[in-house]
Write a protein that holds these residues in place. Structure first.
Motif, PDB file in Angstrom:
ATOM      1  N   TYR A 137      74.787 -38.948 -65.470  1.00  0.00           N
ATOM      2  CA  TYR A 137      75.048 -39.511 -66.763  1.00  0.00           C
ATOM      3  C   TYR A 137      75.440 -40.968 -66.416  1.00  0.00           C
ATOM      4  O   TYR A 137      75.079 -41.931 -67.007  1.00  0.00           O
ATOM      5  CB  TYR A 137      75.989 -38.849 -67.543  1.00  0.00           C
ATOM      6  CG  TYR A 137      77.342 -39.247 -67.134  1.00  0.00           C
ATOM      7  CD1 TYR A 137      78.197 -40.087 -67.477  1.00  0.00           C
ATOM      8  CD2 TYR A 137      77.700 -38.042 -66.099  1.00  0.00           C
ATOM      9  CE1 TYR A 137      79.479 -40.079 -66.920  1.00  0.00           C
ATOM     10  CE2 TYR A 137      79.129 -38.259 -65.719  1.00  0.00           C
ATOM     11  CZ  TYR A 137      79.818 -38.989 -65.977  1.00  0.00           C
ATOM     12  OH  TYR A 137      81.207 -38.970 -65.786  1.00  0.00           O
ATOM     13  N   GLU A 138      75.895 -41.389 -65.107  1.00  0.00           N
ATOM     14  CA  GLU A 138      76.234 -42.562 -64.749  1.00  0.00           C
ATOM     15  C   GLU A 138      75.425 -43.369 -64.160  1.00  0.00           C
ATOM     16  O   GLU A 138      75.328 -44.834 -63.913  1.00  0.00           O
ATOM     17  CB  GLU A 138      77.624 -42.724 -63.638  1.00  0.00           C
ATOM     18  CG  GLU A 138      78.674 -41.931 -64.336  1.00  0.00           C
ATOM     19  CD  GLU A 138      79.927 -41.678 -63.277  1.00  0.00           C
ATOM     20  OE1 GLU A 138      80.943 -42.118 -63.382  1.00  0.00           O
ATOM     21  OE2 GLU A 138      79.330 -41.554 -62.064  1.00  0.00           O
ATOM     22  N   GLY A 139      74.214 -42.673 -63.421  1.00  0.00           N
ATOM     23  CA  GLY A 139      73.406 -43.533 -62.697  1.00  0.00           C
ATOM     24  C   GLY A 139      72.131 -44.035 -63.299  1.00  0.00           C
ATOM     25  O   GLY A 139      71.796 -43.815 -64.508  1.00  0.00           O
ATOM     26  N   GLN A 140      71.297 -44.838 -62.687  1.00  0.00           N
ATOM     27  CA  GLN A 140      69.973 -45.342 -63.054  1.00  0.00           C
ATOM     28  C   GLN A 140      68.844 -44.258 -63.135  1.00  0.00           C
ATOM     29  O   GLN A 140      68.876 -43.244 -62.353  1.00  0.00           O
ATOM     30  CB  GLN A 140      69.746 -46.484 -62.124  1.00  0.00           C
ATOM     31  CG  GLN A 140      70.809 -47.623 -62.007  1.00  0.00           C
ATOM     32  CD  GLN A 140      70.571 -48.565 -60.996  1.00  0.00           C
ATOM     33  OE1 GLN A 140      69.665 -48.415 -60.167  1.00  0.00           O
ATOM     34  NE2 GLN A 140      71.181 -49.752 -60.983  1.00  0.00           N
ATOM     35  N   PRO A 141      67.892 -44.526 -63.894  1.00  0.00           N
ATOM     36  CA  PRO A 141      66.733 -43.546 -64.002  1.00  0.00           C
ATOM     37  C   PRO A 141      66.160 -43.434 -62.555  1.00  0.00           C
ATOM     38  O   PRO A 141      65.605 -42.340 -62.419  1.00  0.00           O
ATOM     39  CB  PRO A 141      65.909 -44.236 -64.844  1.00  0.00           C
ATOM     40  CG  PRO A 141      66.156 -45.600 -65.068  1.00  0.00           C
ATOM     41  CD  PRO A 141      67.778 -45.803 -64.841  1.00  0.00           C
TER      42      PRO A 141
END
Length: 169
Positions: A137-141
């Motif tokens: 949820y914190e990360g880039q796609p």
């Protein structure tokens, strides 16, 4: 059924017991290769719901064309985890294989895995980091792609990394 009782060392290393990861009928972390096989569910695209055409793999300010349908990441998660099963499952019905929380694997992180095709190249030599897969949820796609790998100290307890177990029979 009941699993037979087998004594195996469970310290993320089986070398001193003379057994391999696959000799112990139990629940365990998947290897990197097992995790990716389960994620892909026989697909060959960057995400299990298709090939990405988005140019926004590194940002969080706008939606990504594939990531939002299959998981929670920095653009749609509102900086927290979400209940399992709210996004599209993969072709085998597995939920939350991408986004929400990254997933620990059995393997130690190795920067270069080489270019030759390998059959489940378990990285057993102890290193500094453990591999996590799937993005969070914190990360880039970009971290939600099938082949994306991340790393973290195994002694850390990041709130954005969890685990999924597999069963060895």
């Amino acid at each position: 059924g009941t699993l037979p009782k087998v004594t195996c060392q469970v310290h993320w290393s089986f070398s001193s017991s003379g057994k391999t990861l696959y000799d112990c009928p139990s629940y365990r972390l998947p290897t990197e290769a097992e995790w990716e096989y389960a994620y892909r569910a026989k697909t060959t695209t960057s995400h299990y719901n298709g090939e990405s055409t988005s140019t926004n793999c590194y940002g969080c300010s706008t939606a990504h064309d594939k990531a939002g349908a299959i998981g929670w990441y920095c653009q749609n998660a509102d900086d927290h985890t979400h209940p399992v099963g709210k996004r599209m499952p993969n072709g085998w019905g597995l939920l939350d294989m991408a986004g929400n929380v990254g997933e620990w694997t059995e393997d130690w992180y190795k920067e270069d895995l080489g270019s030759q095709q390998a059959q489940d190249p378990l990285v057993t030599q102890q290193g500094t980091y453990r591999v996590s897969r799937g993005g969070s949820y914190e990360g880039q796609p970009r971290y939600m792609r099938a082949a994306a790998r991340d790393k973290s100290y195994p002694t850390n307890h990041p709130r954005s990394v969890g685990f999924r177990v597999v069963r060895t029979r």
